[in-house]
Scaffold this active site. Structure first.
Site, PDB file in Angstrom:
ATOM      1  CG  HIS A  75      -2.173  -0.759   1.026  1.00 43.25           C
ATOM      2  ND1 HIS A  75      -3.316  -0.539   1.761  1.00 43.25           N
ATOM      3  CD2 HIS A  75      -2.483  -1.735   0.153  1.00 43.25           C
ATOM      4  CE1 HIS A  75      -4.270  -1.365   1.349  1.00 43.25           C
ATOM      5  NE2 HIS A  75      -3.782  -2.112   0.379  1.00 43.25           N
ATOM      6  CE1 TYR A 203      -4.696   3.852   9.279  1.00 45.98           C
ATOM      7  CE2 TYR A 203      -5.290   3.459  11.562  1.00 45.98           C
ATOM      8  CZ  TYR A 203      -4.524   3.150  10.455  1.00 45.98           C
ATOM      9  OH  TYR A 203      -3.581   2.162  10.528  1.00 45.98           O
ATOM     10  N   PRO A 295      -3.745  -0.015  18.950  1.00 51.90           N
ATOM     11  CG  PRO A 295      -5.679  -1.179  18.376  1.00 51.90           C
ATOM     12  CD  PRO A 295      -4.959  -0.591  19.546  1.00 51.90           C
ATOM     13  CE  LYS A 299       4.654   2.809  13.552  1.00 53.48           C
ATOM     14  NZ  LYS A 299       4.374   2.226  12.241  1.00 53.48           N
ATOM     15  CE1 TYR A 387      -0.724   3.640   9.851  1.00 51.17           C
ATOM     16  CE2 TYR A 387       0.354   2.758   7.888  1.00 51.17           C
ATOM     17  CZ  TYR A 387      -0.680   2.727   8.812  1.00 51.17           C
ATOM     18  OH  TYR A 387      -1.663   1.774   8.697  1.00 51.17           O
TER      19      TYR A 387
HETATM   20  P1  RFL Z   1       1.579 -12.602  21.120  1.00 53.52           P
HETATM   21  O1  RFL Z   1       1.101 -12.591  19.708  1.00 53.52           O
HETATM   22  O2  RFL Z   1       0.652 -12.238  22.195  1.00 53.52           O
HETATM   23  O3  RFL Z   1       2.156 -14.065  21.380  1.00 53.52           O
HETATM   24  C1  RFL Z   1       2.507 -14.509  22.674  1.00 53.52           C
HETATM   25  C2  RFL Z   1       2.408 -16.016  22.708  1.00 53.52           C
HETATM   26  O4  RFL Z   1       2.819 -16.483  23.996  1.00 53.52           O
HETATM   27  C3  RFL Z   1       1.908 -17.463  24.462  1.00 53.52           C
HETATM   28  N1  RFL Z   1       1.963 -17.482  25.930  1.00 53.52           N
HETATM   29  C4  RFL Z   1       2.638 -18.399  26.643  1.00 53.52           C
HETATM   30  N2  RFL Z   1       3.369 -19.464  26.266  1.00 53.52           N
HETATM   31  C5  RFL Z   1       3.937 -20.205  27.256  1.00 53.52           C
HETATM   32  N3  RFL Z   1       3.767 -19.948  28.572  1.00 53.52           N
HETATM   33  C6  RFL Z   1       3.055 -18.895  28.997  1.00 53.52           C
HETATM   34  N4  RFL Z   1       2.894 -18.640  30.303  1.00 53.52           N
HETATM   35  C7  RFL Z   1       2.449 -18.057  28.015  1.00 53.52           C
HETATM   36  N5  RFL Z   1       1.667 -16.954  28.070  1.00 53.52           N
HETATM   37  C8  RFL Z   1       1.389 -16.625  26.803  1.00 53.52           C
HETATM   38  C9  RFL Z   1       0.565 -17.030  23.887  1.00 53.52           C
HETATM   39  O5  RFL Z   1      -0.345 -18.114  23.801  1.00 53.52           O
HETATM   40  C10 RFL Z   1       0.976 -16.490  22.521  1.00 53.52           C
HETATM   41  O6  RFL Z   1       0.937 -17.484  21.516  1.00 53.52           O
HETATM   42  O7  RFL Z   1       2.887 -11.668  21.300  1.00 53.52           O
HETATM   43  P2  RFL Z   1       4.051 -11.343  20.279  1.00 53.52           P
HETATM   44  O8  RFL Z   1       4.577 -12.611  19.631  1.00 53.52           O
HETATM   45  O9  RFL Z   1       4.982 -10.457  20.995  1.00 53.52           O
HETATM   46  O10 RFL Z   1       3.355 -10.535  19.074  1.00 53.52           O
HETATM   47  C11 RFL Z   1       2.797  -9.263  19.301  1.00 53.52           C
HETATM   48  C12 RFL Z   1       1.599  -9.046  18.364  1.00 53.52           C
HETATM   49  O11 RFL Z   1       0.728 -10.137  18.468  1.00 53.52           O
HETATM   50  C13 RFL Z   1       0.851  -7.736  18.685  1.00 53.52           C
HETATM   51  O12 RFL Z   1       1.754  -6.698  19.006  1.00 53.52           O
HETATM   52  C14 RFL Z   1      -0.016  -7.253  17.507  1.00 53.52           C
HETATM   53  O13 RFL Z   1      -1.025  -8.176  17.221  1.00 53.52           O
HETATM   54  C15 RFL Z   1      -0.630  -5.879  17.802  1.00 53.52           C
HETATM   55  N6  RFL Z   1      -1.533  -5.406  16.739  1.00 53.52           N
HETATM   56  C16 RFL Z   1      -1.039  -4.824  15.581  1.00 53.52           C
HETATM   57  N7  RFL Z   1       0.285  -4.712  15.389  1.00 53.52           N
HETATM   58  C17 RFL Z   1       0.780  -4.181  14.210  1.00 53.52           C
HETATM   59  O14 RFL Z   1       2.011  -4.078  14.048  1.00 53.52           O
HETATM   60  N8  RFL Z   1      -0.063  -3.772  13.183  1.00 53.52           N
HETATM   61  C18 RFL Z   1      -1.414  -3.867  13.300  1.00 53.52           C
HETATM   62  O15 RFL Z   1      -2.106  -3.555  12.328  1.00 53.52           O
HETATM   63  C19 RFL Z   1      -1.957  -4.377  14.551  1.00 53.52           C
HETATM   64  N9  RFL Z   1      -3.287  -4.482  14.726  1.00 53.52           N
HETATM   65  C20 RFL Z   1      -2.917  -5.547  16.912  1.00 53.52           C
HETATM   66  C21 RFL Z   1      -3.773  -5.061  15.865  1.00 53.52           C
HETATM   67  C22 RFL Z   1      -3.458  -6.158  18.038  1.00 53.52           C
HETATM   68  C23 RFL Z   1      -4.824  -6.280  18.160  1.00 53.52           C
HETATM   69  N10 RFL Z   1      -5.304  -6.936  19.337  1.00 53.52           N
HETATM   70  C24 RFL Z   1      -6.337  -7.878  19.346  1.00 53.52           C
HETATM   71  C25 RFL Z   1      -4.566  -6.833  20.581  1.00 53.52           C
HETATM   72  C26 RFL Z   1      -5.136  -5.158  15.991  1.00 53.52           C
HETATM   73  C27 RFL Z   1      -5.673  -5.745  17.153  1.00 53.52           C
HETATM   74  C28 RFL Z   1      -7.170  -5.771  17.253  1.00 53.52           C
HETATM   75  C1  PHB Z   2      -5.849  -4.439  10.792  1.00 52.80           C
HETATM   76  O1  PHB Z   2      -6.015  -4.589   9.567  1.00 52.80           O
HETATM   77  O2  PHB Z   2      -6.163  -5.305  11.604  1.00 52.80           O
HETATM   78  C2  PHB Z   2      -5.290  -3.158  11.289  1.00 52.80           C
HETATM   79  C3  PHB Z   2      -4.787  -2.233  10.386  1.00 52.80           C
HETATM   80  C4  PHB Z   2      -4.276  -1.014  10.837  1.00 52.80           C
HETATM   81  C5  PHB Z   2      -4.284  -0.741  12.189  1.00 52.80           C
HETATM   82  C6  PHB Z   2      -4.781  -1.665  13.097  1.00 52.80           C
HETATM   83  C7  PHB Z   2      -5.294  -2.869  12.656  1.00 52.80           C
HETATM   84  O3  PHB Z   2      -3.814   0.458  12.610  1.00 52.80           O
END
Ligand code: RFL
Ligand code: PHB
Length: 392
Positions: A75, A203, A295, A299, A387
């Site tokens: 994008h 957004y 989110p 980041k 961004y």
């Molecule tokens: P995770 O993905 O939470 O993975 C951690 C893993 O550890 C396991 N775990 C354990 N394992 C063993 N023993 C224990 N005691 C444990 N406790 C937990 C868990 O089961 C899991 O599998 O962390 P990690 O790997 O650091 O990754 C981070 C990302 O997942 C997170 O930062 C992103 O998803 C955040 N995020 C976004 N980030 C972006 O860069 N761009 C985005 O567009 C974006 N959109 C989002 C997001 C997060 C969202 N939510 C739901 C929080 C949108 C949403 C809605």
């Molecule tokens: C997503 O597609 O899940 C998404 C994209 C941009 C954001 C957060 C989540 O800033």
């Protein structure tokens, strides 16, 4: 059962743990990953959608770039909107760089496939993980699996276990500095097999609250609306979600919105959180285990990936006898970038969301920030630079 010996024990098989393991294995460093959930559970979590180009490059270097190159969608920009004021952010023209739409679920699936091919030991459904001997030449991780207590003996332990994991809690409270801000709302996300309302993300700030129009591919949309923290998913049948989204998007986009059944719906609270330092003895924290961003700036996953970038080469040097300068500097290097992403995510969140208790002044400040972006290329460049991702 005898203890398992490895060089680096990784707690958590999400994107951080898998990518770190993959990069270490490719350099000849042995790892074992302990994951609390089943693989199916990890792969069913719908989360991030946007990769910075630096993240794309590191995934390629890790040998997991092929499917992303074929199926990811670069994008060149996105839209910011405030009612009917619509601002195109042209990342390519402003910074010379793009971002990639490729879901976290896909990144994780590619990493699991690569780790299986490398023959890495990934133990799922482990519980009661306890990390000890972090000040000794060899550290220990004990855990339960299938009713048996087991032990890992290793040089280093890396906590990639997310916000609710055990690794951060292993660091004594008097050593940890936790800095946090919570926001009085969450995001309700809906995934639907419908064409995205627009080719690029929108957004959208509005008097009804924030909304985001995102996507996974040309036939799969991902939408979010700001909701009060007290709301539950059950309060939001599909029709209510689509109505709220349409009211919050700019009118010409709302007129094109194609609706359909939601195939996944979840609510995530918004928070900013950092736990410093990222190292204690032989334990290192990476990704959501150490920091959370709202989110709004996309980041979270990207910061997890830049932590992995800093830590992987440092650990390779330490394990292979080339010195500990890298691991000694890891916490400071990673935190310098983390705080800048914290600031950006907070700024985007504050600028785009409606706060329930906000006064007329705060609302005007939000509108003025967007009006300034519409008018000033300098302001747009500053936002775009953050961004698309600050350099590693
Ligand atoms: P995770 O993905 O939470 O993975 C951690 C893993 O550890 C396991 N775990 C354990 N394992 C063993 N023993 C224990 N005691 C444990 N406790 C937990 C868990 O089961 C899991 O599998 O962390 P990690 O790997 O650091 O990754 C981070 C990302 O997942 C997170 O930062 C992103 O998803 C955040 N995020 C976004 N980030 C972006 O860069 N761009 C985005 O567009 C974006 N959109 C989002 C997001 C997060 C969202 N939510 C739901 C929080 C949108 C949403 C809605
Ligand atoms: C997503 O597609 O899940 C998404 C994209 C941009 C954001 C957060 C989540 O800033």
């Amino acid at each position: 059962m005898p203890p398992i010996r490895t060089q680096v024990a990784i707690i958590g098989g999400g994107p951080s743990g898998l990518l770190l393991s993959q990069l270490l294995n490719r350099a000849g460093v042995e790892t074992v990953i302990l994951e609390r959930a089943s693989r199916a559970h990890v792969l069913a979590r719908v989360r991030a959608g946007i990769l910075e180009w630096g993240s794309v490059e590191l995934l390629r270097q890790a040998g997991v770039g092929d499917r992303m190159a074929a199926q990811g969608i670069p994008h060149e920009g996105c839209y910011l909107a405030d009612e009917d004021l619509v601002i195109r952010m042209d990342f390519q023209a402003l910074t010379g760089r793009r971002v990639m739409v490729y879901g976290q679920t896909e990144v994780t699936a590619d990493l699991y496939a690569a780790q299986d091919a490398a023959g890495t030991t990934i133990l799922h459904q482990v519980s009661d993980v306890a990390i000890t001997d972090l000040d000794q030449p060899r550290s220990r991780v004990s855990f339960s699996q299938a009713g048996a207590r087991r032990e890992l003996i290793c040089h280093y332990v890396v906590g990639c276990d997310g916000f609710h994991g055990v690794s951060r809690q292993t660091i004594p409270a008097e050593i940890r500095r936790e800095v946090a801000r919570t926001y009085p709302f969450g995001w309700l996300g809906l995934l639907s097999e419908t064409p995205p309302v627009q080719e690029e993300l929108i957004y959208s700030s509005s008097r009804h609250g924030f909304a985001l129009a995102s996507m996974r591919n040309p036939a799969l949309s991902r939408y979010y609306v700001q909701v009060p923290l007290t709301d539950r998913v059950e309060d939001w049948p599909d029709h209510r979600f689509w109505d709220a989204l349409a009211r919050r998007l700019p009118a010409e986009a709302a007129a094109r919105l194609i609706t359909g059944p939601g195939i996944e719906k979840s609510i995530a609270p918004l928070r900013s959180f950092v736990s410093e330092p990222l190292r204690w003895g032989n334990l290192f924290l990476v990704g959501d285990a150490a920091h959370i961003v709202p989110p709004t700036g996309a980041k979270g996953l990207n910061l997890a990936i830049s932590d992995v970038f800093y830590l992987h080469s440092a650990l390779i040097d330490a394990v292979q006898g080339r010195g500990t300068a890298g691991i000694d500097e890891y916490s400071d290097r990673a935190l310098a970038r983390i705080w800048k992403a914290m600031r950006f995510s907070w700024q985007m969140t504050t600028m785009l969301h409606r706060f329930d208790d906000e006064d007329a002044f705060a609302a005007r400040m939000r509108r003025a920030a967007l009006a300034h972006l519409a008018q000033s290329e300098t302001a747009r460049r500053e936002l775009a630079e953050n961004y698309i991702g600050l350099p590693f």
